[in-house]
Design a protein around this motif. Structure first.
Motif, PDB file in Angstrom:
ATOM      1  N   UNK A 161     -27.688  82.221  -0.682  1.00 32.61           N
ATOM      2  CA  UNK A 161     -28.459  81.223   0.052  1.00 32.61           C
ATOM      3  C   UNK A 161     -28.222  79.818  -0.501  1.00 32.61           C
ATOM      4  N   UNK A 162     -27.784  79.764  -1.744  1.00 38.30           N
ATOM      5  CA  UNK A 162     -27.559  78.475  -2.408  1.00 38.30           C
ATOM      6  C   UNK A 162     -26.245  78.552  -3.166  1.00 38.30           C
ATOM      7  N   UNK A 163     -25.398  77.523  -3.027  1.00 36.93           N
ATOM      8  CA  UNK A 163     -24.081  77.476  -3.659  1.00 36.93           C
ATOM      9  C   UNK A 163     -23.974  76.191  -4.466  1.00 36.93           C
ATOM     10  N   UNK A 164     -23.756  76.342  -5.769  1.00 31.79           N
ATOM     11  CA  UNK A 164     -23.764  75.203  -6.691  1.00 31.79           C
ATOM     12  C   UNK A 164     -22.352  74.993  -7.228  1.00 31.79           C
ATOM     13  N   UNK A 165     -21.845  73.777  -7.087  1.00 31.17           N
ATOM     14  CA  UNK A 165     -20.542  73.405  -7.642  1.00 31.17           C
ATOM     15  C   UNK A 165     -20.734  72.241  -8.606  1.00 31.17           C
ATOM     16  N   UNK A 166     -19.643  71.792  -9.207  1.00 29.67           N
ATOM     17  CA  UNK A 166     -19.696  70.660 -10.128  1.00 29.67           C
ATOM     18  C   UNK A 166     -18.386  69.892 -10.013  1.00 29.67           C
ATOM     19  N   UNK A 167     -18.371  68.861  -9.184  1.00 29.69           N
ATOM     20  CA  UNK A 167     -17.144  68.086  -8.983  1.00 29.69           C
ATOM     21  C   UNK A 167     -16.750  67.308 -10.230  1.00 29.69           C
ATOM     22  N   UNK A 168     -17.687  67.084 -11.144  1.00 28.36           N
ATOM     23  CA  UNK A 168     -17.355  66.360 -12.374  1.00 28.36           C
ATOM     24  C   UNK A 168     -16.333  67.130 -13.205  1.00 28.36           C
TER      25      UNK A 168
END
Length: 355
Positions: free
Chosen positions: A145-152
């Motif tokens: 339901x929730x997708x967390x990424x980190x472009x840093x």
């Protein structure tokens, strides 16, 4: 309590979880969600440490998916699943299962993870590094339901941020956005204290820092004013300057810890604005699992549009800006800008002409 399973299956892992809970005297399941961490061997320790700290606030079943590359064609043809089950003090306030995938099973990670998800509980997938371009269409991302990424953490964070805007799906979020939550709160509170009209803004921070771009797009989208980005030596975001009809509002954080809020006609105030650890960022993201509409609107504002608006140099407070009539050309820097870094931050599309 730790249990190592070699060349195992999902059903055997579930059995080990049940036996482990009985052995430590906690047969009841008290987890509120399933957190799936997709990472590599190099970053697995740091990601798992952050998840364990966040589990004190959000007890969860943490599944760490590590895809191991095979060197020879024979190894790539042999599918194998190794697991390490952690319970009790070794797993924070929840349960932890470290999954190492070898061979052909690497391409079918969702079939391994699906039987291990907590029933009737939300699923969050987090990619600390090497996130897919379209998280919602990733086989593991489709379970969440929730997708967390980190472009840093990407090699080219600004280009990665542009790609995220093109593939955004409700439920997507990024830790670069989470990092600016205190900045957004502080700036909103400062504007509530002054009856004024904002005419322009300047955001200063490290080069190639996606948080700088996201904060600039948030200001431009919410305030409908031109926003420039200036480069500094960091750490992270260092300053935001709002030009208003009542004088400048400046939030300056040169050391990454303590910031100074300056409002025209009021004494300067010191505010705590430290750079937060990954565990705090993940804990914040787990507090709300509904789509973040503010993040979506800011992300979709677009770096190219931001650069076109930023080509109008921020004017002095007594000269309100007309965005429709102002030429996108070079202009004189605002008063006090000689203290800032003169070069505007570059984005992958059009480059800002302000100096």
């Amino acid at each position: 309590m730790k249990t190592d399973l070699t060349d195992t299956t999902s059903s055997k892992i579930n059995k080990a979880l049940v036996l482990g809970r009985r052995a430590i005297g906690t047969p009841a399941v008290g987890m509120v969600l399933t957190l799936v961490i997709v990472t590599d061997e190099e970053n697995a320790y740091d990601a798992l440490k952050a998840a364990n700290e966040a589990s004190r606030e959000h007890p969860s079943r943490t599944l760490v998916v590590i895809k191991r590359g095979s060197r020879s064609p024979r190894d790539r043809a042999n599918a194998r699943l190794d697991a390490e089950v952690r319970l009790g003090a070794d797993a924070g306030s929840g349960e932890t299962v470290i999954l190492r995938l070898y061979g052909e099973v690497v391409d079918h990670a969702q079939s391994v993870v699906l039987p291990l998800l907590l029933p009737d509980a939300p699923v969050v997938v987090w990619w600390p590094v090497n996130a897919p371009t379209d998280p919602a269409n990733d086989p593991l991302g489709a379970l969440a339901q929730r997708r967390v990424t980190d472009t840093y953490a990407a090699e080219q964070p600004i280009e990665e941020l542009t790609a995220r805007a093109g593939t955004y799906t409700p439920g997507d979020t990024d830790l670069s956005w989470t990092r600016i939550t205190p900045w957004r709160s502080m700036l909103a509170a400062a504007l509530d204290q002054v009856h004024c009209t904002v005419t322009s803004a300047d955001v200063e921070g490290e080069e190639f820092n996606p948080s700088v771009e996201l904060l600039a797009m948030w200001l431009a989208e919410r305030l409908k004013v031109p926003v420039r980005r200036s480069r500094s030596n960091g750490p992270g975001l260092t300053s935001v300057r709002l030009q208003t009809s009542a004088g400048p509002i400046v939030l300056d954080r040169p050391d990454g810890s303590l910031a100074t809020l300056s409002i025209q006609g009021q004494p300067d105030r010191a505010v705590a604005l430290k750079r937060r650890e990954t565990a705090e960022l993940i804990a914040e993201e787990l507090r709300r699992l509904d789509p973040d509409d503010t993040y979506a609107a800011s992300l979709r504002y677009g770096l190219e549009r931001l650069d076109e608006e930023a080509a109008v140099t921020a004017p002095a407070p007594e000269r309100p800006v007309d965005v429709t009539a102002a030429p996108a050309a070079e202009a004189e820097p605002e008063a006090g800008a000689e203290k800032k870094a003169p070069a505007a931050k570059k984005a992958p599309a059009k480059k800002a002409a302000a100096k």
